[in-house]
Write a protein that holds these residues in place. Structure first.
Motif, PDB file in Angstrom:
ATOM      1  N   ALA A  30       0.076  12.740 -14.592  1.00 19.85           N
ATOM      2  CA  ALA A  30       1.035  14.009 -14.536  1.00 19.85           C
ATOM      3  C   ALA A  30       1.612  13.861 -13.082  1.00 19.85           C
ATOM      4  CB  ALA A  30       0.253  15.384 -14.388  1.00 19.85           C
ATOM      5  N   ALA A  31       1.080  13.176 -12.200  1.00 18.75           N
ATOM      6  CA  ALA A  31       1.535  12.768 -10.719  1.00 18.75           C
ATOM      7  C   ALA A  31       2.708  11.778 -11.002  1.00 18.75           C
ATOM      8  CB  ALA A  31       0.466  12.305  -9.811  1.00 18.75           C
ATOM      9  N   ASN A  32       2.407  10.839 -11.895  1.00 19.81           N
ATOM     10  CA  ASN A  32       3.392   9.490 -11.953  1.00 19.81           C
ATOM     11  C   ASN A  32       4.650  10.140 -12.487  1.00 19.81           C
ATOM     12  OD1 ASN A  32       1.629   7.952 -10.851  1.00 19.81           O
ATOM     13  ND2 ASN A  32       1.294   6.642 -12.753  1.00 19.81           N
ATOM     14  N   ASP A  33       4.483  11.205 -13.775  1.00 18.19           N
ATOM     15  CA  ASP A  33       5.772  11.497 -14.395  1.00 18.19           C
ATOM     16  C   ASP A  33       6.671  12.331 -13.414  1.00 18.19           C
ATOM     17  OD1 ASP A  33       4.677  10.805 -16.929  1.00 18.19           O
ATOM     18  OD2 ASP A  33       3.698  12.795 -17.363  1.00 18.19           O
ATOM     19  N   VAL A  34       6.222  13.143 -12.619  1.00 18.45           N
ATOM     20  CA  VAL A  34       6.841  13.723 -11.451  1.00 18.45           C
ATOM     21  C   VAL A  34       7.756  12.605 -10.523  1.00 18.45           C
ATOM     22  CG1 VAL A  34       7.167  15.133  -9.560  1.00 18.45           C
ATOM     23  CG2 VAL A  34       5.859  15.822 -11.885  1.00 18.45           C
ATOM     24  N   ALA A  35       6.760  11.726 -10.056  1.00 17.01           N
ATOM     25  CA  ALA A  35       7.119  10.889  -9.187  1.00 17.01           C
ATOM     26  C   ALA A  35       8.271   9.851  -9.915  1.00 17.01           C
ATOM     27  CB  ALA A  35       5.933   9.738  -8.655  1.00 17.01           C
ATOM     28  N   TRP A  36       8.017   9.286 -11.121  1.00 18.28           N
ATOM     29  CA  TRP A  36       9.182   8.608 -11.835  1.00 18.28           C
ATOM     30  C   TRP A  36      10.511   9.370 -11.933  1.00 18.28           C
ATOM     31  CZ3 TRP A  36       9.126   3.670 -13.063  1.00 18.28           C
ATOM     32  CH2 TRP A  36       9.987   3.279 -13.989  1.00 18.28           C
ATOM     33  N   ASP A  37      10.393  10.745 -12.382  1.00 15.44           N
ATOM     34  CA  ASP A  37      11.700  11.456 -12.371  1.00 15.44           C
ATOM     35  C   ASP A  37      12.318  11.459 -11.255  1.00 15.44           C
ATOM     36  OD1 ASP A  37      13.281  13.422 -14.300  1.00 15.44           O
ATOM     37  OD2 ASP A  37      12.559  14.673 -12.433  1.00 15.44           O
ATOM     38  N   ILE A  38      11.867  11.740  -9.904  1.00 15.51           N
ATOM     39  CA  ILE A  38      12.497  11.633  -8.874  1.00 15.51           C
ATOM     40  C   ILE A  38      12.792  10.350  -8.592  1.00 15.51           C
ATOM     41  CG2 ILE A  38      11.981  11.809  -6.335  1.00 15.51           C
ATOM     42  CD1 ILE A  38       9.987  14.197  -7.135  1.00 15.51           C
ATOM     43  N   LEU A  39      12.061   9.106  -8.753  1.00 15.18           N
ATOM     44  CA  LEU A  39      12.595   7.713  -8.465  1.00 15.18           C
ATOM     45  C   LEU A  39      13.740   7.209  -9.202  1.00 15.18           C
ATOM     46  CD1 LEU A  39      12.090   5.326  -6.688  1.00 15.18           C
ATOM     47  CD2 LEU A  39      10.454   4.767  -8.395  1.00 15.18           C
ATOM     48  N   PRO A  81      11.251  -1.192 -11.173  1.00 14.62           N
ATOM     49  CA  PRO A  81      10.226  -0.038 -10.510  1.00 14.62           C
ATOM     50  C   PRO A  81       9.025   0.100 -11.404  1.00 14.62           C
ATOM     51  CG  PRO A  81      12.737   0.603 -10.746  1.00 14.62           C
ATOM     52  CD  PRO A  81      12.360  -0.657 -11.277  1.00 14.62           C
ATOM     53  N   LEU A  82       7.894   0.551 -10.423  1.00 14.14           N
ATOM     54  CA  LEU A  82       6.697   0.682 -10.944  1.00 14.14           C
ATOM     55  C   LEU A  82       5.806   1.856 -10.211  1.00 14.14           C
ATOM     56  CD1 LEU A  82       4.371  -0.152 -13.032  1.00 14.14           C
ATOM     57  CD2 LEU A  82       3.794  -2.196 -11.194  1.00 14.14           C
ATOM     58  N   ILE A  83       5.117   2.670 -10.758  1.00 12.88           N
ATOM     59  CA  ILE A  83       4.453   3.703 -10.006  1.00 12.88           C
ATOM     60  C   ILE A  83       2.795   3.469 -10.593  1.00 12.88           C
ATOM     61  CG2 ILE A  83       4.110   6.114  -9.530  1.00 12.88           C
ATOM     62  CD1 ILE A  83       6.954   6.406  -9.873  1.00 12.88           C
ATOM     63  N   LEU A  84       2.086   3.419  -9.610  1.00  8.28           N
ATOM     64  CA  LEU A  84       0.661   3.517  -9.998  1.00  8.28           C
ATOM     65  C   LEU A  84      -0.151   4.578  -9.238  1.00  8.28           C
ATOM     66  CD1 LEU A  84       0.113  -0.429  -9.713  1.00  8.28           C
ATOM     67  CD2 LEU A  84       0.435   0.631 -11.716  1.00  8.28           C
ATOM     68  N   SER A  85      -1.112   5.166 -10.197  1.00  8.68           N
ATOM     69  CA  SER A  85      -1.960   6.187  -9.284  1.00  8.68           C
ATOM     70  C   SER A  85      -3.433   5.923  -9.885  1.00  8.68           C
ATOM     71  CB  SER A  85      -1.588   7.542  -9.725  1.00  8.68           C
ATOM     72  OG  SER A  85      -0.291   7.744  -8.952  1.00  8.68           O
ATOM     73  N   THR A  86      -4.343   6.371  -9.059  1.00 12.54           N
ATOM     74  CA  THR A  86      -5.609   6.406  -9.451  1.00 12.54           C
ATOM     75  C   THR A  86      -6.033   7.593 -10.221  1.00 12.54           C
ATOM     76  OG1 THR A  86      -6.298   7.649  -7.452  1.00 12.54           O
ATOM     77  CG2 THR A  86      -6.250   5.200  -7.304  1.00 12.54           C
ATOM     78  N   TRP A  87      -7.116   7.286 -11.142  1.00 12.13           N
ATOM     79  CA  TRP A  87      -7.447   8.217 -12.105  1.00 12.13           C
ATOM     80  C   TRP A  87      -6.327   8.723 -12.906  1.00 12.13           C
ATOM     81  CZ3 TRP A  87     -12.493   7.311 -11.786  1.00 12.13           C
ATOM     82  CH2 TRP A  87     -13.060   7.172 -10.651  1.00 12.13           C
ATOM     83  N   GLU A  88      -7.101   9.476 -14.186  1.00 12.75           N
ATOM     84  CA  GLU A  88      -6.320  10.192 -15.257  1.00 12.75           C
ATOM     85  C   GLU A  88      -5.532  11.177 -14.593  1.00 12.75           C
ATOM     86  OE1 GLU A  88      -6.942  12.215 -19.673  1.00 12.75           O
ATOM     87  OE2 GLU A  88      -8.665  11.678 -18.274  1.00 12.75           O
ATOM     88  N   ASP A 128      14.686   7.556  -4.197  1.00  8.25           N
ATOM     89  CA  ASP A 128      14.018   8.067  -2.895  1.00  8.25           C
ATOM     90  C   ASP A 128      12.425   7.723  -2.984  1.00  8.25           C
ATOM     91  OD1 ASP A 128      12.754   8.949  -0.791  1.00  8.25           O
ATOM     92  OD2 ASP A 128      14.262  10.584  -0.640  1.00  8.25           O
ATOM     93  N   LEU A 129      11.940   6.547  -2.659  1.00  9.49           N
ATOM     94  CA  LEU A 129      10.610   6.414  -2.982  1.00  9.49           C
ATOM     95  C   LEU A 129       9.486   7.210  -2.170  1.00  9.49           C
ATOM     96  CD1 LEU A 129       9.735   2.555  -2.600  1.00  9.49           C
ATOM     97  CD2 LEU A 129       9.364   4.135  -4.577  1.00  9.49           C
ATOM     98  N   VAL A 130       9.807   7.565  -0.899  1.00 10.86           N
ATOM     99  CA  VAL A 130       8.956   8.562  -0.108  1.00 10.86           C
ATOM    100  C   VAL A 130       8.941   9.893  -0.894  1.00 10.86           C
ATOM    101  CG1 VAL A 130       8.780   9.561   2.204  1.00 10.86           C
ATOM    102  CG2 VAL A 130       9.583   7.241   1.943  1.00 10.86           C
ATOM    103  N   GLU A 131      10.155  10.384  -1.448  1.00  7.21           N
ATOM    104  CA  GLU A 131      10.070  11.727  -2.097  1.00  7.21           C
ATOM    105  C   GLU A 131       9.330  11.557  -3.163  1.00  7.21           C
ATOM    106  OE1 GLU A 131      11.469  15.883  -2.371  1.00  7.21           O
ATOM    107  OE2 GLU A 131      11.110  14.491  -0.788  1.00  7.21           O
ATOM    108  N   ALA A 132       9.436  10.373  -3.939  1.00  8.28           N
ATOM    109  CA  ALA A 132       8.591  10.285  -5.189  1.00  8.28           C
ATOM    110  C   ALA A 132       7.138  10.360  -5.088  1.00  8.28           C
ATOM    111  CB  ALA A 132       9.149   9.015  -5.744  1.00  8.28           C
ATOM    112  N   VAL A 133       6.727   9.608  -4.032  1.00  7.66           N
ATOM    113  CA  VAL A 133       5.282   9.518  -3.753  1.00  7.66           C
ATOM    114  C   VAL A 133       4.653  10.707  -3.153  1.00  7.66           C
ATOM    115  CG1 VAL A 133       5.133   7.133  -3.689  1.00  7.66           C
ATOM    116  CG2 VAL A 133       5.425   8.425  -1.436  1.00  7.66           C
ATOM    117  N   GLU A 134       5.449  11.526  -2.393  1.00  6.31           N
ATOM    118  CA  GLU A 134       5.123  12.515  -2.040  1.00  6.31           C
ATOM    119  C   GLU A 134       4.910  13.919  -2.901  1.00  6.31           C
ATOM    120  OE1 GLU A 134       6.428  16.465   0.830  1.00  6.31           O
ATOM    121  OE2 GLU A 134       7.700  14.633   0.756  1.00  6.31           O
TER     122      GLU A 134
END
Length: 325
Positions: free
Chosen positions: A50-59, A39-46, A64-70
């Motif tokens: 914080a967004a990735n931390d929440v997404a990773w915790d959910i994933l 599994p890997l999550i990438l996001s633009t900008w600094e 659930d990928l869709v829930e994670a990216v939302e």
């Protein structure tokens, strides 16, 4: 320009189908391979950290990928220090914060909203468009009406204190000019690969500061600000939306990966085409971020200054993108 790993994998599968008794194991290998995707999550900008931390915790907890990216980018939509995403973002020329967002799954399912006012989480509204309507995009007053029908809270239309102060200062000259690498068009785009090999992505923004009322950027346009395909990979974009729309940037990158380019090579080609298709390139910054089905990733921008956040099993980090000019 197929890399060696992909070539060997394709060669093995092609050869195995010709050997007696191997057909079943070759066809069944897809499930086994799926169990080993990292599994890997990438996001633009600094602000993607914080967004990735929440997404990773959910994933990691639900898969659930869709829930994670939302849920991941919703963090940025609420970040009062960010002036390029969410209702706290810098307004248009008339003083209104208007928002764009999109979400997409690798099977082609997608939903977007554009020119939305008074909705705190346009990314969640985009997901509702994807899951609850026969459409892909809703815009303006129609999107707001749908939000009310879906039970979204409708916010009071008041600029955040920082945005209001900057807007009042801007009104003294009322000059519109994008400023490279200054936070007036720094979308958050997030793309993610799950352990099962599936992909998903999200994108949300308040758009260019002091834009014309009604202007829509690349973020809610599938194929421009975001594109995801389970068979190939995913890409997202940030920067001056008009320049990205002109080359269908994210779709272009995924199609280049389909043809055998690595994510890095595909992002670099997209930047070359963007430079070739846009006038006044001295005033343009744009960046691309991509991941393929094997978990390889790449990023590239027109100019220095673009960075992206990465989160994987062994931790998270912020990486400076390579650039052309």
């Amino acid at each position: 320009m197929t890399n060696r790993r992909s070539f060997l994998k394709k060669s093995f599968l092609s050869t195995s189908l010709l050997l007696p008794g191997v057909l079943g194991s070759a066809c069944g290998s897809e499930k086994k391979l799926g169990e080993h995707f990292k599994p890997l999550i990438l996001s633009t900008w600094e602000h993607g950290m914080a967004a990735n931390d929440v997404a990773w915790d959910i994933l990691s907890k639900t898969g659930d990928l869709v829930e994670a990216v939302e849920q991941g980018v919703k963090v940025t939509e609420l970040d009062l220090t960010n002036l390029s995403v969410g209702l706290q973002g810098l307004p248009d020329r008339e003083g209104y914060a208007t928002l764009d967002a999109s979400i997409m799954k690798g099977d082609g399912s997608c939903g977007t909203v554009a020119f939305v006012r008074k909705v705190k989480h346009p990314i969640s509204l985009a997901r509702k468009v994807m899951e609850e309507t026969p459409h892909v995009m809703l815009a303006g007053q129609g999107a707001l009406q749908f939000a009310m029908e879906q039970g979204f809270p409708i916010e009071e239309e008041v600029l955040s204190p920082k945005a209001e102060a900057l807007y009042n200062e801007w009104k003294k000259s009322s000059e519109y000019k994008p400023i490279i690498n200054i936070e007036n068009h720094d979308t958050i785009g997030m793309i993610a690969l799950g352990a099962d090999g599936k992909l998903a992505g999200s994108c949300t923004t308040s758009g260019l500061a002091y834009k014309m009322h009604g202007r829509v950027g690349d973020s809610p346009i599938i194929g421009a600000g975001l594109f995801v395909d389970d068979e190939v990979g995913a890409a997202t974009a940030t920067g001056l939306g008009e320049s990205i729309i002109r080359i269908c940037g994210s779709f272009l990158i995924v199609e280049l990966m389909r043809q055998g380019r690595s994510p890095q090579e595909a992002c670099e080609e997209a930047v070359r085409r963007l430079i070739a298709k846009n006038k006044n390139i001295d005033d343009i910054q744009a960046g691309f971020l991509a991941i393929n089905k094997d978990g390889e990733y790449g990023a590239y921008s027109v100019r220095q200054g673009f960075n992206f956040a990465r989160h994987q099993a062994d931790g998270s980090d912020l990486i400076d993108s390579k650039y052309k000019l």
